[in-house]
Design a protein around this motif. Structure first.
Motif, short mmCIF file in Angstrom:
data_model
loop_
_atom_site.label_atom_id
_atom_site.label_comp_id
_atom_site.label_asym_id
_atom_site.label_seq_id
_atom_site.Cartn_x
_atom_site.Cartn_y
_atom_site.Cartn_z
N GLY A 294 29.58 -14.95 70.47
CA GLY A 294 30.51 -15.76 69.86
C GLY A 294 32.09 -15.39 69.66
O GLY A 294 32.92 -16.16 70.35
N LEU A 295 32.24 -14.07 69.65
CA LEU A 295 33.33 -13.42 69.92
C LEU A 295 33.79 -13.50 71.50
O LEU A 295 34.98 -13.67 71.56
CB LEU A 295 33.37 -11.79 69.56
N GLU A 296 32.86 -13.14 72.24
CA GLU A 296 33.25 -13.15 73.75
C GLU A 296 33.60 -14.72 74.16
O GLU A 296 34.51 -15.03 75.00
CB GLU A 296 32.33 -12.79 74.75
N ALA A 297 32.73 -15.56 73.54
CA ALA A 297 33.23 -17.01 74.01
C ALA A 297 34.95 -17.33 73.41
O ALA A 297 35.58 -17.96 74.13
CB ALA A 297 32.17 -17.92 73.54
N ALA A 298 34.96 -16.83 72.33
CA ALA A 298 36.18 -17.27 71.61
C ALA A 298 37.29 -16.64 72.56
O ALA A 298 38.44 -17.20 72.75
CB ALA A 298 36.17 -16.83 70.20
N ARG A 299 36.97 -15.46 73.06
CA ARG A 299 37.88 -14.78 73.94
C ARG A 299 38.04 -15.40 75.13
O ARG A 299 39.43 -15.55 75.48
CB ARG A 299 37.53 -13.36 73.84
N HIS A 300 37.26 -16.06 75.62
CA HIS A 300 37.30 -16.62 76.90
C HIS A 300 38.17 -18.15 76.59
O HIS A 300 39.14 -18.56 77.64
CB HIS A 300 36.07 -17.24 77.57
N PHE A 301 37.81 -18.74 75.54
CA PHE A 301 38.66 -20.06 75.31
C PHE A 301 40.11 -19.28 74.83
O PHE A 301 41.15 -20.09 75.44
CB PHE A 301 38.22 -20.58 74.06
N ALA A 302 40.37 -18.57 74.23
CA ALA A 302 41.85 -18.03 74.12
C ALA A 302 42.58 -17.83 75.27
O ALA A 302 43.89 -17.93 75.21
CB ALA A 302 41.60 -16.61 73.07
N SER A 303 41.92 -17.27 76.33
CA SER A 303 42.57 -16.95 77.48
C SER A 303 43.11 -18.24 78.22
O SER A 303 43.69 -18.42 79.24
CB SER A 303 41.74 -16.16 78.45
N MET A 304 42.44 -19.43 77.59
CA MET A 304 43.08 -20.66 78.42
C MET A 304 43.82 -21.57 77.66
O MET A 304 43.93 -22.77 77.76
CB MET A 304 41.45 -21.53 78.48
N MET A 305 44.33 -21.02 76.32
CA MET A 305 44.85 -22.02 75.38
C MET A 305 46.50 -21.97 75.52
O MET A 305 47.19 -22.27 74.55
CB MET A 305 44.46 -21.77 73.81
N GLY A 306 46.86 -21.13 76.61
CA GLY A 306 48.34 -21.14 76.65
C GLY A 306 49.19 -20.35 75.65
O GLY A 306 48.59 -19.37 75.43
N ARG A 307 50.26 -21.02 75.33
CA ARG A 307 51.24 -20.21 74.40
C ARG A 307 50.84 -20.80 72.89
O ARG A 307 50.80 -21.97 72.78
CB ARG A 307 52.44 -19.97 74.65
N GLU A 308 51.19 -19.92 71.82
CA GLU A 308 51.06 -20.47 70.34
C GLU A 308 51.94 -21.92 70.31
O GLU A 308 51.63 -22.79 69.72
CB GLU A 308 51.43 -19.53 69.35
#
Ligand SMILES: NC(=O)c1ccc[n+]([C@@H]2O[C@H](COP(=O)([O-])OP(=O)(O)OC[C@H]3O[C@@H](n4cnc5c(N)ncnc54)[C@H](OP(=O)(O)O)[C@@H]3O)[C@@H](O)[C@H]2O)c1
Length: 350
Positions: free
Chosen positions: A40-54
């Motif tokens: 779950g942590l690693e999946a979340a890390r992949h999503f975060a890398s695709m979420m642009g800027r805050e």
């Protein structure tokens, strides 16, 4: 196909790179349940890398039962990806009241819609442990709690606009569902879930309990897909990461089981990142912005980044009977502990 053949094939397959299915998740709201550690942590890390800027308004919610552990995961993701629109929200899938509190909080502070929900939390043990809600722990966390939170979040997923792979609900299942076995006593009982919750009836079958709950996760996906109206934008699929390094086998770390699982992991386990990648694939791949492939993962079992048939039992006539029985029992149980469930079922499902 036997489980062993399936398992060996999946463990040695090369997974696609993340860049080959990367999408732009800027501005999206993404929840990964059970994301303080492991896949779950690693999946979340992949999503975060695709979420642009805050500033683009995207929000990644790490839904964890231990907020302190969740905060450590948040820092780790922020450091490795630079994305800072991350929040830790508490939820315990072994506690129906915690799930209700999470959904109520999301209604107030979630921003109205949800684009991606990854139901990843899970545990495995051969001990019959009772939760505070008086359910066997794997039955509650892996199935009842997973289904409860999925249903409570369905209205928010239904409100998301259909763009790219969203909105999508991913239930993390397992190839272990191939090994699920329901005894004649359980099948002949009036109520399957209650029979599985009977400590005496379960005494000799706890070694198959994890597999049974993962079969129920597959059945949950199939039952939801059968009931979601075709006009619903929500896509639902099941993910299988295959055997991966994680803390899932934490209850098997000593004695003979510890030795066996240690050897198995040494020989076959994928790195944790690859498990997270498989889950991310089930959540965002299988679509085309040009159209033509819309909802192509709907109802599918995405095993190590590939649409794969589920077990013969899951698609058999007998399996369908079990699927319908546990769906009815599930809605009955959840309606008794959460008054919003009947309304969600009647408005968002058919
Ligand atoms: N690893 C594998 O080989 C493998 C293979 C196939 C499928 N899976 C599935 O992948 C998913 C992730 O497992 P993993 O391998 O990453 O295991 P893991 O490292 O043990 O992570 C499991 C996650 O679930 C959370 N969790 C457990 N009980 C919970 C509860 N009551 N409420 C909320 N969260 C709870 C854990 O939180 P805590 O840290 O607080 O306990 C943790 O965040 C599971 O559904 C598992 O069945 C794993």
């Amino acid at each position: 196909m036997s489980w062993l053949r399936f398992f060996l094939k999946q463990q040695f397959k090369t997974l696609p790179s993340v860049d080959s299915f990367r999408v732009d998740l800027s501005g999206k709201t993404v929840i990964v349940v059970g994301s303080n550690v492991g896949l779950g942590l690693e999946a979340a890390r992949h999503f975060a890398s695709m979420m642009g800027r805050e500033e683009e308004g995207g929000k990644l919610i790490l839904a964890c039962r231990n907020v302190q552990k969740g905060e450590a995961a948040l820092e780790s993701i922020k450091t490795s990806t630079g994305f800072s629109g991350i929040e830790v929200w508490e939820v315990d899938l072994a506690d129906f009241s915690s799930i209700k509190a999470f959904a109520t909080r999301f209604e107030k502070d979630g921003g109205g819609h949800l684009d991606l929900l990854v139901m990843n939390s899970g545990l495995t043990t051969i001990e019959f442990v009772e939760t505070k809600d008086k359910w066997e722990s794997q039955l509650q966390v892996n199935f009842l709690g997973t289904a409860h939170l999925s249903l409570r979040m369905l209205p928010f997923l239904s409100k998301a606009s259909r763009t790219g792979p969203c909105p999508r609900l991913v239930i993390v299942a397992s190839d272990m569902h191939f090994n699920a076995h329901l005894s004649t006593k359980v099948l002949n009982s009036k109520n399957i879930l209650e029979a599985l919750n009977d400590k005496d009836l379960s005494r000799r079958t706890m070694h198959t309990r994890y597999s049974v709950t993962k079969l129920f996760d597959i059945m949950l996906v199939r039952a939801l897909v059968a009931r979601l109206p075709s006009s619903s934008p929500v896509e639902v699929d099941a993910a299988n990461p295959g055997l991966c390094e994680s803390s899932l086998l934490r209850n098997f770390d000593s004695g003979i089981f510890g030795v066996i699982t240690g050897i198995f992991k040494f020989l076959f386990a994928r790195p944790t990142e690859e498990g997270g990648r498989s889950i991310a694939y089930a959540a965002i791949a299988g679509h085309s912005s040009e159209g033509g492939h819309e909802k192509s993962f709907h109802g599918e079992f995405i095993s190590t980044c590939e649409v794969t048939p589920v077990s013969t039992f899951a698609v058999s006539k007998e399996g369908k009977i079990v699927e319908d029985r546990i769906w009815t029992e599930l809605i009955d149980i959840l309606s008794r502990i959460d008054e919003s469930i009947p309304n969600i079922v009647s408005v968002y499902l058919q």
